[in-house]
Design a protein around this motif. Structure first.
Motif, PDB file in Angstrom:
ATOM      1  N   PHE A  96     -61.177  -3.689-116.895  1.00 10.29           N
ATOM      2  CA  PHE A  96     -59.816  -3.712-117.433  1.00 10.29           C
ATOM      3  C   PHE A  96     -59.659  -4.559-118.688  1.00 10.29           C
ATOM      4  CE2 PHE A  96     -59.357  -2.877-112.818  1.00 10.29           C
ATOM      5  CZ  PHE A  96     -58.886  -1.577-112.931  1.00 10.29           C
ATOM      6  N   GLY A  97     -60.717  -5.230-119.111  1.00 10.80           N
ATOM      7  CA  GLY A  97     -60.683  -5.931-120.378  1.00 10.80           C
ATOM      8  C   GLY A  97     -59.996  -7.276-120.379  1.00 10.80           C
ATOM      9  N   ALA A  98     -59.714  -7.818-119.204  1.00  9.49           N
ATOM     10  CA  ALA A  98     -59.083  -9.142-119.118  1.00  9.49           C
ATOM     11  C   ALA A  98     -59.413  -9.751-117.758  1.00  9.49           C
ATOM     12  CB  ALA A  98     -57.577  -9.039-119.305  1.00  9.49           C
ATOM     13  N   ALA A 338     -41.244  -1.852-112.508  1.00  4.59           N
ATOM     14  CA  ALA A 338     -40.804  -2.975-111.678  1.00  4.59           C
ATOM     15  C   ALA A 338     -40.285  -2.491-110.329  1.00  4.59           C
ATOM     16  CB  ALA A 338     -39.724  -3.764-112.408  1.00  4.59           C
ATOM     17  N   THR A 339     -39.551  -1.379-110.330  1.00  3.68           N
ATOM     18  CA  THR A 339     -39.039  -0.831-109.073  1.00  3.68           C
ATOM     19  C   THR A 339     -40.183  -0.386-108.170  1.00  3.68           C
ATOM     20  OG1 THR A 339     -36.983  -0.114-110.155  1.00  3.68           O
ATOM     21  CG2 THR A 339     -37.559   0.944-108.067  1.00  3.68           C
ATOM     22  N   ARG A 340     -41.198   0.228-108.748  1.00  8.04           N
ATOM     23  CA  ARG A 340     -42.366   0.638-107.959  1.00  8.04           C
ATOM     24  C   ARG A 340     -43.011  -0.564-107.290  1.00  8.04           C
ATOM     25  NH1 ARG A 340     -47.751   3.962-110.197  1.00  8.04           N
ATOM     26  NH2 ARG A 340     -48.864   3.993-108.196  1.00  8.04           N
ATOM     27  N   LEU A 341     -43.095  -1.666-108.001  1.00  6.18           N
ATOM     28  CA  LEU A 341     -43.718  -2.857-107.430  1.00  6.18           C
ATOM     29  C   LEU A 341     -42.814  -3.526-106.404  1.00  6.18           C
ATOM     30  CD1 LEU A 341     -45.546  -3.999-110.608  1.00  6.18           C
ATOM     31  CD2 LEU A 341     -46.612  -3.786-108.361  1.00  6.18           C
ATOM     32  N   GLN A 342     -41.503  -3.483-106.608  1.00 11.10           N
ATOM     33  CA  GLN A 342     -40.588  -3.972-105.580  1.00 11.10           C
ATOM     34  C   GLN A 342     -40.801  -3.200-104.268  1.00 11.10           C
ATOM     35  OE1 GLN A 342     -36.989  -3.495-108.106  1.00 11.10           O
ATOM     36  NE2 GLN A 342     -36.378  -5.505-107.347  1.00 11.10           N
ATOM     37  N   GLU A 343     -40.905  -1.885-104.395  1.00  8.15           N
ATOM     38  CA  GLU A 343     -41.077  -1.045-103.206  1.00  8.15           C
ATOM     39  C   GLU A 343     -42.440  -1.263-102.562  1.00  8.15           C
ATOM     40  OE1 GLU A 343     -40.354   2.747-104.955  1.00  8.15           O
ATOM     41  OE2 GLU A 343     -38.160   2.571-104.840  1.00  8.15           O
ATOM     42  N   MET A 375     -61.183  -0.031-107.767  1.00  7.82           N
ATOM     43  CA  MET A 375     -60.859   0.053-109.191  1.00  7.82           C
ATOM     44  C   MET A 375     -59.992   1.281-109.496  1.00  7.82           C
ATOM     45  SD  MET A 375     -62.201  -2.637-110.501  1.00  7.82           S
ATOM     46  CE  MET A 375     -63.483  -3.839-110.186  1.00  7.82           C
ATOM     47  N   ALA A 376     -60.288   2.380-108.820  1.00  3.40           N
ATOM     48  CA  ALA A 376     -59.517   3.598-109.061  1.00  3.40           C
ATOM     49  C   ALA A 376     -58.086   3.458-108.576  1.00  3.40           C
ATOM     50  CB  ALA A 376     -60.185   4.786-108.365  1.00  3.40           C
ATOM     51  N   ASN A 377     -57.900   2.840-107.411  1.00 11.00           N
ATOM     52  CA  ASN A 377     -56.560   2.730-106.844  1.00 11.00           C
ATOM     53  C   ASN A 377     -55.697   1.684-107.530  1.00 11.00           C
ATOM     54  OD1 ASN A 377     -56.997   4.740-104.977  1.00 11.00           O
ATOM     55  ND2 ASN A 377     -57.534   3.350-103.308  1.00 11.00           N
ATOM     56  N   ILE A 378     -56.323   0.656-108.072  1.00  8.81           N
ATOM     57  CA  ILE A 378     -55.547  -0.437-108.664  1.00  8.81           C
ATOM     58  C   ILE A 378     -55.389  -0.280-110.175  1.00  8.81           C
ATOM     59  CG2 ILE A 378     -57.349  -2.116-109.285  1.00  8.81           C
ATOM     60  CD1 ILE A 378     -54.203  -2.849-107.161  1.00  8.81           C
ATOM     61  N   GLY A 379     -56.020   0.747-110.746  1.00  5.57           N
ATOM     62  CA  GLY A 379     -55.997   0.912-112.195  1.00  5.57           C
ATOM     63  C   GLY A 379     -54.611   1.043-112.786  1.00  5.57           C
ATOM     64  N   TRP A 380     -53.690   1.714-112.084  1.00  5.26           N
ATOM     65  CA  TRP A 380     -52.332   1.876-112.614  1.00  5.26           C
ATOM     66  C   TRP A 380     -51.653   0.530-112.852  1.00  5.26           C
ATOM     67  CZ3 TRP A 380     -47.871   0.018-110.309  1.00  5.26           C
ATOM     68  CH2 TRP A 380     -47.996  -0.444-108.990  1.00  5.26           C
ATOM     69  N   ASP A 385     -50.770  -1.916-120.303  1.00  6.94           N
ATOM     70  CA  ASP A 385     -50.600  -2.826-121.452  1.00  6.94           C
ATOM     71  C   ASP A 385     -49.122  -2.834-121.846  1.00  6.94           C
ATOM     72  OD1 ASP A 385     -50.600  -4.270-123.793  1.00  6.94           O
ATOM     73  OD2 ASP A 385     -52.439  -3.368-124.558  1.00  6.94           O
ATOM     74  N   ALA A 386     -48.396  -3.825-121.353  1.00  6.04           N
ATOM     75  CA  ALA A 386     -46.954  -3.899-121.597  1.00  6.04           C
ATOM     76  C   ALA A 386     -46.631  -4.244-123.037  1.00  6.04           C
ATOM     77  CB  ALA A 386     -46.330  -4.939-120.660  1.00  6.04           C
ATOM     78  N   GLY A 387     -47.614  -4.711-123.791  1.00  5.49           N
ATOM     79  CA  GLY A 387     -47.362  -5.068-125.183  1.00  5.49           C
ATOM     80  C   GLY A 387     -47.331  -3.891-126.134  1.00  5.49           C
ATOM     81  N   GLN A 388     -47.631  -2.687-125.636  1.00  6.49           N
ATOM     82  CA  GLN A 388     -47.642  -1.518-126.504  1.00  6.49           C
ATOM     83  C   GLN A 388     -46.231  -0.982-126.742  1.00  6.49           C
ATOM     84  OE1 GLN A 388     -50.471  -0.317-128.080  1.00  6.49           O
ATOM     85  NE2 GLN A 388     -51.253  -2.241-127.214  1.00  6.49           N
TER      86      GLN A 388
END
Length: 390
Positions: A96-98, A338-343, A375-380, A385-388
């Motif tokens: 993921f580069g970080a 954010a809503t997806r992560l709340q759920e 890695m496949a499941n957590i990639g989303w 990159d929120a800075g884009q």
């Protein structure tokens, strides 16, 4: 130049100010406390947030203050059997580069504040009112001061005054869960031989998470249990170690050893909140826990507030300071994620606390077969990159 006032000098507010300042905006931060600091203990900074902090020039500071875990280790509550062990460390950084960091909240706030020019941070400024007239926002503070800006960002936390002014009183929902947290000096638990990883012990009606923070000087421990009688949402209420220990009768000796090593413990009730219909009104918007508070079961609260600030800076730049258009875009980009992560956080509350039985066996089999942390499941989550600003 667009003038921006940020109400709140916590992780989200300071990170947003740094992103906005880096983008060329005139930013001032107003914090109600007389000094910068953060209660609580550890937080997890996953690659989606780490890449943003690194762009702010904070990598060296993060490397000094943080710990890089090698894995996420999910275990059974009684015998310690591994349910899933997913790699972090070099594998996540290469993918993921970080990096992935564990950091003490106080350390992160201090390094963010140190990166902000001191003349842009105003302490002892408790917001009492906000008004918008003629394309300007005026903030009034309890100390009699006022500030005028083209945009006001409410980064003032879960009990946000800005949110209350915009949308009225909220109704938090008590989940029935109570959490004890402890920050244990390393020498008290060195004999337990705990690997540098994020550990999650799942059991009936509760779970325990622990990991190293403070450059390895402390073990951060959070114990969550169902059916608690405590209802106070404050993070600063002292609890009793013996009460926490009694809740984990029969759990693995490592879990009980960690609780027994608490120098002290703090207890708070976990509340859930429905997603807000919208985050912005005119030239006023919200950020972080002020607009999308989430249960801590995805370890994304701080990370998402950092993402908010990066996206806000990106859309303001793209819209060339057109504040209403930028806020519409900011909300369109950030709210679904954010809503997806709340759920997801709410769903993990149920999944982590399953009693032994068919549903628990099905969960454990699914973890062993593919794993929600692959890695496949957590990639989303980690690749974002929120800075884009797109």
């Amino acid at each position: 130049m667009t003038r921006i006032a940020v109400a709140g000098g916590g992780i989200g507010g300071l990170a947003a100010a740094l992103h906005l300042l880096q983008a060329g905006f005139d930013v001032q931060v107003y914090e109600q406390a007389p000094r910068i600091g953060e209660v609580g203990a550890g937080i997890q900074i996953s690659p989606n947030a780490a890449r943003l902090l690194i762009r702010l020039g904070l990598k060296s500071a993060l490397d000094r203050a943080g710990v890089r875990p090698q894995a996420v280790h999910q275990k059974r509550w009684d015998d310690g059997r591994t349910l899933q062990r997913a790699p972090l460390g070099a594998a996540v950084e290469e993918t993921f580069g970080a990096p992935y960091y564990h950091v003490h909240r106080g350390d992160l706030v201090e390094l963010l504040a140190a990166a902000l020019p001191p003349e842009r941070l105003h302490l002892s400024h408790r917001l009492v009112d906000v008004a918008e007239t003629g394309g300007r926002v005026t903030a009034q503070f309890e100390n009699g001061a006022s500030a005028e800006a083209d945009l006001l960002v409410g980064a003032d936390g879960i009990h946000s005054r800005v949110r209350h002014i915009l949308f009225g009183a909220e109704k938090p929902r008590f989940t029935g869960c109570v959490a004890w947290r402890g920050l244990v000096p390393a020498e008290r638990v060195r004999h337990l031989g705990i690997e540098v990883a994020s550990h999650n012990w799942m059991g009936p009606d509760g779970h325990v998470v622990h990991y190293w923070v403070g450059a390895g000087r402390f073990m951060n421990v959070v114990c969550v249990t169902e059916h608690g009688a405590w209802t106070d949402e404050s993070w600063t209420q002292k609890g009793r170690v013996d009460e926490a220990l009694a809740r984990y009768e029969g759990w693995h000796p490592m879990v009980r050893g960690l609780i027994e090593a608490f120098p002290e413990t703090f207890v708070w009730a976990l509340h859930d909140r429905l997603p807000l219909p919208r985050w912005s009104e005119g030239r006023i918007t919200l950020l972080g826990d002020a607009c999308h508070p989430m249960l801590p079961f995805m370890a994304q609260g701080a990370a998402q507030s950092i993402e908010d600030g990066a996206t806000l800076a990106a859309v303001l730049t793209a819209m060339q300071g057109d504040v209403p258009a930028a806020l519409a875009r900011y909300e369109a980009l950030r709210k679904p994620r954010a809503t997806r992560l709340q759920e997801a956080s709410s769903a993990n509350r149920i999944r982590f606390h399953l009693p032994d039985g068919p549903a628990q066996e099905q969960r454990d089999a699914a973890l062993a077969a593919s794993g929600d942390r692959s890695m496949a499941n957590i990639g989303w989550l980690y690749a974002h990159d929120a800075g884009q600003g797109t």
